[in-house]
Design an enzyme around this catalytic site. Structure first.
Site, PDB file in Angstrom:
ATOM      1  N   SER A   1       0.861  -1.182   0.000  1.00 40.91           N
ATOM      2  CA  SER A   1       0.000   0.000   0.000  1.00 40.91           C
ATOM      3  C   SER A   1       0.896   1.230   0.000  1.00 40.91           C
ATOM      4  O   SER A   1       1.879   1.297  -0.729  1.00 40.91           O
ATOM      5  CB  SER A   1      -0.925  -0.043   1.227  1.00 40.91           C
ATOM      6  OG  SER A   1      -1.697   1.129   1.333  1.00 40.91           O
TER       7      SER A   1
ATOM      8  N   TYR B   1      -4.712   8.233  -6.487  1.00 40.62           N
ATOM      9  CA  TYR B   1      -3.721   7.199  -6.159  1.00 40.62           C
ATOM     10  C   TYR B   1      -3.942   6.678  -4.744  1.00 40.62           C
ATOM     11  O   TYR B   1      -3.973   5.459  -4.520  1.00 40.62           O
ATOM     12  CB  TYR B   1      -2.309   7.767  -6.289  1.00 40.62           C
ATOM     13  CG  TYR B   1      -1.238   6.860  -5.724  1.00 40.62           C
ATOM     14  CD1 TYR B   1      -0.865   5.700  -6.393  1.00 40.62           C
ATOM     15  CD2 TYR B   1      -0.617   7.165  -4.517  1.00 40.62           C
ATOM     16  CE1 TYR B   1       0.106   4.857  -5.865  1.00 40.62           C
ATOM     17  CE2 TYR B   1       0.350   6.336  -3.986  1.00 40.62           C
ATOM     18  CZ  TYR B   1       0.714   5.182  -4.658  1.00 40.62           C
ATOM     19  OH  TYR B   1       1.671   4.349  -4.132  1.00 40.62           O
TER      20      TYR B   1
ATOM     21  N   LYS C   1      -4.931   2.787  -2.901  1.00 40.27           N
ATOM     22  CA  LYS C   1      -4.242   2.152  -1.779  1.00 40.27           C
ATOM     23  C   LYS C   1      -5.161   1.972  -0.575  1.00 40.27           C
ATOM     24  O   LYS C   1      -5.006   1.017   0.188  1.00 40.27           O
ATOM     25  CB  LYS C   1      -3.000   2.959  -1.411  1.00 40.27           C
ATOM     26  CG  LYS C   1      -1.948   2.994  -2.528  1.00 40.27           C
ATOM     27  CD  LYS C   1      -1.525   1.590  -2.958  1.00 40.27           C
ATOM     28  CE  LYS C   1      -0.394   1.592  -3.957  1.00 40.27           C
ATOM     29  NZ  LYS C   1       0.016   0.235  -4.363  1.00 40.27           N
TER      30      LYS C   1
END
Length: 285
Positions: free
Chosen positions: A136, A150, A154
């Site tokens: 992650s 983005y 994660k």
């Protein structure tokens, strides 16, 4: 005597993937390393080490993922540790990111990870053993401006791993999500980071500053990738690995700041938070 493990690492040609691959082979373990192209280049980099088997794989292609997993098991007999590392960043305000940019980021960082995981878990379930390690980011624990899309990929990886840890535990399989902070890799250069071409002036003070900071910080990040790789070796060797492993003092600080702010919000809004229950529900402080 150390038991030799078989690792499967995606995105092994550079960045975290390459550093972890080096550490795995140095430890004496076996490694299936995946790259998008030119597998012979990575093999040559490790002097064609017999403990290394390089497989071409575009993780967004589910059939390729199944084929890579089958080849890995055929070559080494099993897969003990899966490291879902392949992915890339997107630096953009949420509004600035185009639908195609968002889709590409999710196709790799989330759906690609799921493709590989679904391809490998049947082999781990058969053995009733294994460890899935998903990479992650600090951006998956707390948001930053400029990293919303983005970071959301994660955040998805964090949630998927938490659920997998619960589902796989009765089968003898561990799941851990590792959240690195800013490490001195190529992540902030053009090889791993997409910057949206659409820039909105209203975000200049926030996302614009982050773009400048990313350029300035590239290859000056505080984290040491070699030490990160050793953390992965320790994690894979642990009898009772954690579900969450943040790496880097910057990650720890960011997470603690978020949880402290969250607790303050709960305290300030406590009556509203619990006030939505039915009257017959006993409230607990």
């Amino acid at each position: 005597m150390k038991t030799q493990k078989v690792w499967f690492i995606t995105g092994a040609s550079r960045g975290f993937g390459l550093e972890i691959s080096k550490a795995v082979l140095a430890s004496g373990d076996k490694l299936v390393a995946t790259v998008r192209k030119n597998p012979e280049t990575l093999s040559a980099q490790f002097d064609n080490d017999p403990n290394l088997f390089v497989v071409p794989l575009d993780i967004t292609n589910e059939e390729q993922a199944k084929d890579a997993a089958a080849k890995a098991v055929e070559h080494f007999g099993r897969i003990d540790v899966l490291v879902n590392n392949a992915g890339f960043g997107l630096l953009s305000a949420v509004e600035e990111a185009t639908a195609e940019e968002v889709k590409r980021n999710y196709d790799t960082n989330v759906f690609g990870l799921l493709n590989v995981t679904r391809a490998i878990l049947p082999y781990m379930r058969k053995e009733r053993a294994g460890h899935v390690i998903n990479v992650s980011s600090v951006g998956g624990l707390a948001a930053y401006f400029g990293w919303g899309v983005y970071g959301s990929t994660k955040f998805a990886v964090e949630g998927l791993t938490e659920a997998m840890a619960l589902e796989l535990a009765p089968l003898g399989i561990h799941a851990t999500v590792v959240a690195p902070g800013f490490f001195r890799t190529n992540f902030l250069d053009e090889s791993s980071l997409i910057r949206t071409s659409n820039e909105i002036a209203d975000y200049h003070e926030t996302v614009g500053n982050m773009r400048a900071l990313a350029t300035e910080l590239s290859y000056k990040q505080p984290g040491d990738p070699e030490k990160l790789a050793q953390a992965f070796i320790k994690l894979a060797a642990a009898e009772n690995p954690p579900v969450h492993l943040p790496l880097g003092s910057d990650t720890l600080q960011r997470f603690r700041e978020k949880t402290a702010a969250f607790e303050k919000d709960i305290e300030a809004w406590y009556d509203v938070v619990v006030g939505t229950d039915h009257d017959d529900v006993k409230q607990a402080k």
